[in-house]
Scaffold this motif. Structure first.
Motif, mmCIF file in Angstrom:
data_model
loop_
_atom_site.group_PDB
_atom_site.id
_atom_site.type_symbol
_atom_site.label_atom_id
_atom_site.label_comp_id
_atom_site.label_asym_id
_atom_site.label_seq_id
_atom_site.Cartn_x
_atom_site.Cartn_y
_atom_site.Cartn_z
ATOM 1 N N VAL A 174 10.319 0.729 6.189
ATOM 2 C CA VAL A 174 8.708 0.203 6.274
ATOM 3 C C VAL A 174 9.091 -1.543 6.371
ATOM 4 C CG1 VAL A 174 8.698 -0.406 3.952
ATOM 5 C CG2 VAL A 174 6.665 -0.010 4.944
ATOM 6 N N GLU A 175 7.941 -1.889 7.216
ATOM 7 C CA GLU A 175 7.882 -3.447 7.594
ATOM 8 C C GLU A 175 7.096 -4.112 5.985
ATOM 9 O OE1 GLU A 175 6.291 -4.538 11.161
ATOM 10 O OE2 GLU A 175 7.561 -3.019 12.292
ATOM 11 N N ALA A 178 6.168 -10.065 5.627
ATOM 12 C CA ALA A 178 6.966 -11.327 6.143
ATOM 13 C C ALA A 178 7.658 -10.736 7.554
ATOM 14 C CB ALA A 178 8.195 -11.644 5.148
ATOM 15 N N GLY A 179 7.368 -9.580 8.004
ATOM 16 C CA GLY A 179 7.782 -9.033 9.150
ATOM 17 C C GLY A 179 9.162 -8.515 9.180
ATOM 18 N N LYS A 180 9.799 -8.570 8.019
ATOM 19 C CA LYS A 180 11.084 -7.999 8.013
ATOM 20 C C LYS A 180 10.883 -6.568 7.958
ATOM 21 C CE LYS A 180 13.689 -11.828 5.798
ATOM 22 N NZ LYS A 180 14.516 -12.227 4.799
ATOM 23 N N VAL A 181 12.054 -5.673 8.185
ATOM 24 C CA VAL A 181 12.015 -4.316 8.010
ATOM 25 C C VAL A 181 12.993 -3.950 6.835
ATOM 26 C CG1 VAL A 181 12.662 -1.927 9.220
ATOM 27 C CG2 VAL A 181 11.798 -3.950 10.517
ATOM 28 N N CYS A 182 12.407 -2.998 5.920
ATOM 29 C CA CYS A 182 13.011 -2.936 4.569
ATOM 30 C C CYS A 182 13.432 -1.215 4.754
ATOM 31 C CB CYS A 182 12.193 -2.883 3.391
ATOM 32 S SG CYS A 182 11.656 -4.786 3.190
ATOM 33 N N PHE A 183 14.847 -1.035 4.304
ATOM 34 C CA PHE A 183 15.428 0.374 4.518
ATOM 35 C C PHE A 183 15.561 0.761 2.895
ATOM 36 C CE2 PHE A 183 16.443 -1.849 8.269
ATOM 37 C CZ PHE A 183 15.863 -1.166 9.260
ATOM 38 N N PRO A 201 13.723 -7.456 12.352
ATOM 39 C CA PRO A 201 13.754 -6.376 13.280
ATOM 40 C C PRO A 201 14.876 -6.503 14.170
ATOM 41 C CG PRO A 201 11.530 -7.164 13.008
ATOM 42 C CD PRO A 201 12.270 -8.008 12.314
ATOM 43 N N GLY A 202 15.564 -4.971 14.440
ATOM 44 C CA GLY A 202 16.466 -5.237 15.342
ATOM 45 C C GLY A 202 17.842 -5.396 14.550
ATOM 46 N N THR A 203 17.961 -5.604 13.532
ATOM 47 C CA THR A 203 19.109 -5.942 12.837
ATOM 48 C C THR A 203 19.761 -4.329 12.342
ATOM 49 O OG1 THR A 203 18.766 -7.941 11.998
ATOM 50 C CG2 THR A 203 20.523 -6.971 10.863
ATOM 51 N N ASP A 229 27.674 6.229 3.458
ATOM 52 C CA ASP A 229 27.002 5.152 4.167
ATOM 53 C C ASP A 229 25.890 5.706 4.805
ATOM 54 O OD1 ASP A 229 28.969 3.505 3.125
ATOM 55 O OD2 ASP A 229 30.211 3.717 4.956
ATOM 56 N N PHE A 230 24.673 4.850 4.684
ATOM 57 C CA PHE A 230 23.636 5.055 5.430
ATOM 58 C C PHE A 230 23.317 3.966 6.376
ATOM 59 C CE2 PHE A 230 23.175 7.519 1.613
ATOM 60 C CZ PHE A 230 22.542 8.624 1.982
ATOM 61 N N ARG A 231 23.450 4.335 7.871
ATOM 62 C CA ARG A 231 23.418 3.218 8.558
ATOM 63 C C ARG A 231 22.184 3.367 9.507
ATOM 64 N NH1 ARG A 231 29.466 2.586 11.129
ATOM 65 N NH2 ARG A 231 30.440 2.423 9.340
ATOM 66 N N PHE A 232 21.106 2.456 9.455
ATOM 67 C CA PHE A 232 19.813 2.392 9.994
ATOM 68 C C PHE A 232 20.002 1.870 11.417
ATOM 69 C CE2 PHE A 232 19.208 2.718 5.423
ATOM 70 C CZ PHE A 232 18.258 3.328 5.427
ATOM 71 N N ARG A 233 19.279 2.762 12.312
ATOM 72 C CA ARG A 233 18.880 2.528 13.780
ATOM 73 C C ARG A 233 17.306 2.533 13.916
ATOM 74 N NH1 ARG A 233 22.929 5.666 17.560
ATOM 75 N NH2 ARG A 233 22.030 7.480 16.598
ATOM 76 N N GLU A 234 16.986 2.447 15.156
ATOM 77 C CA GLU A 234 15.627 2.301 15.248
ATOM 78 C C GLU A 234 14.809 3.394 14.813
ATOM 79 O OE1 GLU A 234 12.444 1.004 18.790
ATOM 80 O OE2 GLU A 234 14.571 1.287 19.383
ATOM 81 N N ASN A 235 15.356 4.715 15.282
ATOM 82 C CA ASN A 235 14.697 5.735 14.888
ATOM 83 C C ASN A 235 15.327 6.929 14.397
ATOM 84 O OD1 ASN A 235 12.035 5.195 16.444
ATOM 85 N ND2 ASN A 235 13.319 5.310 18.441
ATOM 86 N N THR A 236 16.593 6.719 13.999
ATOM 87 C CA THR A 236 17.380 7.566 13.254
ATOM 88 C C THR A 236 18.379 6.986 12.183
ATOM 89 O OG1 THR A 236 19.245 7.332 14.757
ATOM 90 C CG2 THR A 236 17.652 9.038 15.187
#
Length: 246
Positions: A174-175, A178-183, A201-203, A229-236
């Motif tokens: 979720v964003e 502040a414009g950051k994306v939180c996982f 975003p994009g990190t 390990d949970f590695r977040f990408r854009e849609n997966t």
């Protein structure tokens, strides 16, 4: 009349052609004569090249005319001339030695094989995820929004994404304002563990949950000391399980 019988006409009698027997044409008579000179008992045409050439010409014309009559007036084209047979080899009949590819060709082949081997080695060295979590539908009033709001993180509810479960672990992104994306990963069933990380975003972000039997029941399906390990990408989200060290 004096009663005496008239004497027969002493002039020469005229010979008439039998009805239905057409007179041969000049070419036909010429062909018959040349055939007699070629195939008869007194054949002498071999000594007359001009006559031989004329015989060939007339025979060809005669054959073409006869063929046209049999085919209803349509002449048949001449048959193609067969190709000459290859001359018999003379001298050394041993097969010629096969040409060896030039050194450059061998170099290209070797380089191609080497690239293939290296690609296979790299493919085997690159870790592949044990699971890949896809996005699923999310509730507008999700509990995670209330939790993050209570923590003062300012989540933007319209940007919330939920992913498939990994065993009992829930996963979101979720964003914030502040414009950051939180996982977020949250084990609601066994241990209650909660982990969150926010980044621009994009990190690429990774969160790790470790298996510790003495602490709780998380990862009860894995050996003690394992890491997930949970590695977040854009849609997966890719999940990697690392065995205990040592």
């Amino acid at each position: 009349m004096d009663g005496s019988s008239s004497a027969p006409d002493s002039g020469p009698e005229s010979l008439e052609l039998t009805a239905g027997s057409p007179r041969p044409s000049d070419p036909e008579r010429e062909l018959d004569e040349l055939r007699a000179r070629a195939y008869g008992p007194d054949a002498d045409i071999e000594a007359d090249p001009a006559a031989m050439a004329r015989l060939v010409e007339l025979e060809a014309a005669h054959l073409a005319a006869a063929t046209a009559v049999r085919a209803g007036g349509s002449a048949v084209g001449a048959a193609p001339v067969p190709a000459a047979a290859p001359a018999a080899p003379t001298g050394d009949t041993r097969p010629a030695p096969a040409r060896r590819p030039p050194r450059r060709a061998w170099a290209v082949v070797g380089a191609t094989v080497l690239v293939g081997v290296l690609a296979a080695a790299v493919w085997n060295l690159v870790p592949r995820p044990d699971a890949t979590l896809q996005q699923v539908a999310v509730e507008a009033d999700s509990d995670i929004i209330r939790v993050l709001s209570a923590q003062g993180r300012g989540p933007v509810a319209s940007t919330l994404h939920r992913f498939e479960l990994y065993h009992d672990v829930r996963v979101w992104s979720v964003e914030d304002h502040a414009g950051k994306v939180c996982f977020i990963v949250w084990d609601l069933a066994a241990s209650g563990r909660f982990s969150i990380k926010c980044a621009p975003p994009g990190t690429e972000v990774a969160l790790t949950l470790s298996v510790a039997r003495e602490a709780d029941e998380f990862g009860h399906w894995l050996p003690d000391g394992s890491n997930v390990d949970f590695r977040f990408r854009e849609n997966t989200v890719d999940v990697f399980v690392r065995p205990p060290a040592g």
